[in-house]
Design a protein around this motif. Sequence first.
Motif, PDB file in Angstrom:
ATOM      1  N   PRO A 117       0.824  -1.215   0.000  1.00 24.63           N
ATOM      2  CA  PRO A 117       0.000   0.000   0.000  1.00 24.63           C
ATOM      3  C   PRO A 117       0.861   1.269   0.000  1.00 24.63           C
ATOM      4  N   GLY A 118       0.211   2.398  -0.249  1.00 24.84           N
ATOM      5  CA  GLY A 118       0.906   3.682  -0.124  1.00 24.84           C
ATOM      6  C   GLY A 118       1.257   4.306  -1.452  1.00 24.84           C
ATOM      7  N   SER A 119       1.992   5.409  -1.346  1.00 25.32           N
ATOM      8  CA  SER A 119       2.304   6.225  -2.525  1.00 25.32           C
ATOM      9  C   SER A 119       3.668   5.858  -3.087  1.00 25.32           C
ATOM     10  N   VAL A 120       3.913   6.288  -4.313  1.00 26.34           N
ATOM     11  CA  VAL A 120       5.225   6.089  -4.934  1.00 26.34           C
ATOM     12  C   VAL A 120       6.289   6.868  -4.142  1.00 26.34           C
ATOM     13  N   GLY A 121       5.948   8.077  -3.702  1.00 28.78           N
ATOM     14  CA  GLY A 121       6.899   8.912  -2.954  1.00 28.78           C
ATOM     15  C   GLY A 121       7.312   8.303  -1.627  1.00 28.78           C
ATOM     16  N   GLY A 122       6.458   7.436  -1.077  1.00 28.29           N
ATOM     17  CA  GLY A 122       6.788   6.794   0.203  1.00 28.29           C
ATOM     18  C   GLY A 122       7.796   5.667   0.035  1.00 28.29           C
ATOM     19  N   THR A 123       7.945   5.129  -1.192  1.00 21.96           N
ATOM     20  CA  THR A 123       8.756   3.907  -1.336  1.00 21.96           C
ATOM     21  C   THR A 123      10.265   4.110  -1.133  1.00 21.96           C
ATOM     22  N   SER A 141      16.849   7.395  -9.971  1.00 23.00           N
ATOM     23  CA  SER A 141      17.091   8.674  -9.283  1.00 23.00           C
ATOM     24  C   SER A 141      15.801   9.166  -8.626  1.00 23.00           C
ATOM     25  N   VAL A 142      15.975  10.152  -7.752  1.00 22.57           N
ATOM     26  CA  VAL A 142      14.840  10.725  -7.023  1.00 22.57           C
ATOM     27  C   VAL A 142      14.956  12.249  -7.103  1.00 22.57           C
ATOM     28  N   THR A 143      13.844  12.909  -7.414  1.00 22.98           N
ATOM     29  CA  THR A 143      13.851  14.374  -7.341  1.00 22.98           C
ATOM     30  C   THR A 143      13.211  14.759  -6.016  1.00 22.98           C
ATOM     31  N   ALA A 144      13.877  15.635  -5.269  1.00 25.51           N
ATOM     32  CA  ALA A 144      13.339  16.016  -3.954  1.00 25.51           C
ATOM     33  C   ALA A 144      13.442  17.523  -3.764  1.00 25.51           C
ATOM     34  N   TYR A 145      12.568  18.026  -2.901  1.00 25.84           N
ATOM     35  CA  TYR A 145      12.495  19.463  -2.628  1.00 25.84           C
ATOM     36  C   TYR A 145      13.168  19.717  -1.285  1.00 25.84           C
ATOM     37  N   ASN A 146      14.162  20.588  -1.315  1.00 24.39           N
ATOM     38  CA  ASN A 146      14.871  20.920  -0.081  1.00 24.39           C
ATOM     39  C   ASN A 146      14.080  22.015   0.645  1.00 24.39           C
ATOM     40  N   VAL A 182       9.988   9.914  -8.586  1.00 26.43           N
ATOM     41  CA  VAL A 182      10.988   8.839  -8.550  1.00 26.43           C
ATOM     42  C   VAL A 182      11.117   8.290  -9.969  1.00 26.43           C
ATOM     43  N   THR A 183      12.374   8.124 -10.426  1.00 25.38           N
ATOM     44  CA  THR A 183      12.600   7.547 -11.754  1.00 25.38           C
ATOM     45  C   THR A 183      13.097   6.111 -11.601  1.00 25.38           C
ATOM     46  N   PHE A 184      12.399   5.200 -12.278  1.00 25.42           N
ATOM     47  CA  PHE A 184      12.726   3.770 -12.197  1.00 25.42           C
ATOM     48  C   PHE A 184      13.303   3.299 -13.521  1.00 25.42           C
ATOM     49  N   LEU A 185      14.286   2.415 -13.429  1.00 28.76           N
ATOM     50  CA  LEU A 185      14.858   1.779 -14.616  1.00 28.76           C
ATOM     51  C   LEU A 185      14.332   0.347 -14.658  1.00 28.76           C
ATOM     52  N   LEU A 186      13.470   0.077 -15.639  1.00 25.83           N
ATOM     53  CA  LEU A 186      12.851  -1.248 -15.735  1.00 25.83           C
ATOM     54  C   LEU A 186      13.341  -1.950 -16.999  1.00 25.83           C
ATOM     55  N   GLU A 187      13.282  -3.263 -16.975  1.00 26.82           N
ATOM     56  CA  GLU A 187      13.850  -4.048 -18.082  1.00 26.82           C
ATOM     57  C   GLU A 187      12.760  -4.635 -18.972  1.00 26.82           C
TER      58      GLU A 187
END
Length: 341
Positions: A117-123, A141-146, A182-187
Amino acid sequence: MRIEENVVLAPYTTFKIGGPADFFCTVTTKKDLEKAIVFSKEKKIPYHILGGGSNMLIADSGFRGLVIKFVLRGFIWKELNSKSVLVTVASGENWDAFVAEAVSRGVYGVENLSGIPGSVGGTPIQNVGAYGAEVADVIESVTAYNTETLVFQNFSNKECGFGYRDSYFKTAEGKRYIVIDVTFLLEKEGKFNLSYKDLTKYFTDRGVAPTLASVRAAVLEIRGKKFPDLQKFGTAGSFFKNPIVHKRDAERLKKQFTDMPMFSVSENKIKIPAAWLIEHIGGFKGIESNSVGSFENQALVIVNYDKARALDVLEFAHSITEDIFLKTGIRLEREVQLLGF
Ligand SMILES: Cc1cc2nc3c(=O)[nH]c(=O)nc-3n(C[C@H](O)[C@H](O)[C@H](O)COP(=O)(O)OP(=O)(O)OC[C@H]3O[C@@H](n4cnc5c(N)ncnc54)[C@H](O)[C@@H]3O)c2cc1C
């Protein structure tokens, strides 16, 4: 964006527990996120980012600050080459809906993480994992707000500092960041990971070759038996992490508890399933007290059976940790995050 006052948080969590937040807002754009952070700075109150609320235990007295329910949406799918696909997913997307989409597009990498369960941002926060896979295996990679400098930053997989149910975003320094996407590299042509015993058994029993869809179905079926129905009961899933202990301590315990499962994680470190300790050494599996219990099908899952308070959950969890510590010398660590205590 509207900032509401005195909003009860229990309905926003899968534990179905938690008192009111002094302030609450739902954020759907980066601009609104900036406004919400500026509001908390001007008021000099803390903020808390809430995704799906599936890894949270919130105090009965609530939270004296601003809760930001983060629902930023969007996907960008990109063919990287003949073998790989990059997909950038906004934090507010539902994790399992994303897994279902990846499976239906025929790309490998997240199928074992079906049904979380939950959001992509939580993973990335706790590097979610299940059935021999972790998001760290597929996060590019992950984009985040400082929230201190108010700028957006990119983190490579390495910079995320992933560990077992851990990441840089859980550290004192990392907590200033809000995950935006969040950017995922999938095959396109991946291999199945069926090393986890329940999955191996599922496919051996049926004598069928795995496909992306059948692995997802298998994981969902296995999980369906291990967790209570969230429509009926509250829970945040596994309450504790699996302890990782020094090899010599594990070997000492093994002499006393000969059935104890052990998994080597490095030369000197052994992982022991917390569920086994709670069930076989503590004897807590299926036990209920003050509407809180250890789930009958999976001892690691603490359940709110009926209007339990946060305090009841913490007391029950405390009785488990003390018992296991007295009998084994192992101190179980909480996986679930607390707010407002
Ligand atoms: C039935 C059940 C089964 C589960 N099974 C698993 C499992 O198999 N494996 C596993 O690893 N976990 C599991 N979990 C735990 C949980 O689902 C995951 O940890 C999930 O990733 C939490 O995401 P969320 O959006 O619900 O986060 P929340 O619970 O809302 O938040 C958790 C923490 O992450 C922070 N956070 C959330 N979003 C952001 C963001 N965008 N930026 C910065 N911080 C953020 C919050 O502030 C908080 O500290 C399970 C939970 C349940 C209820």
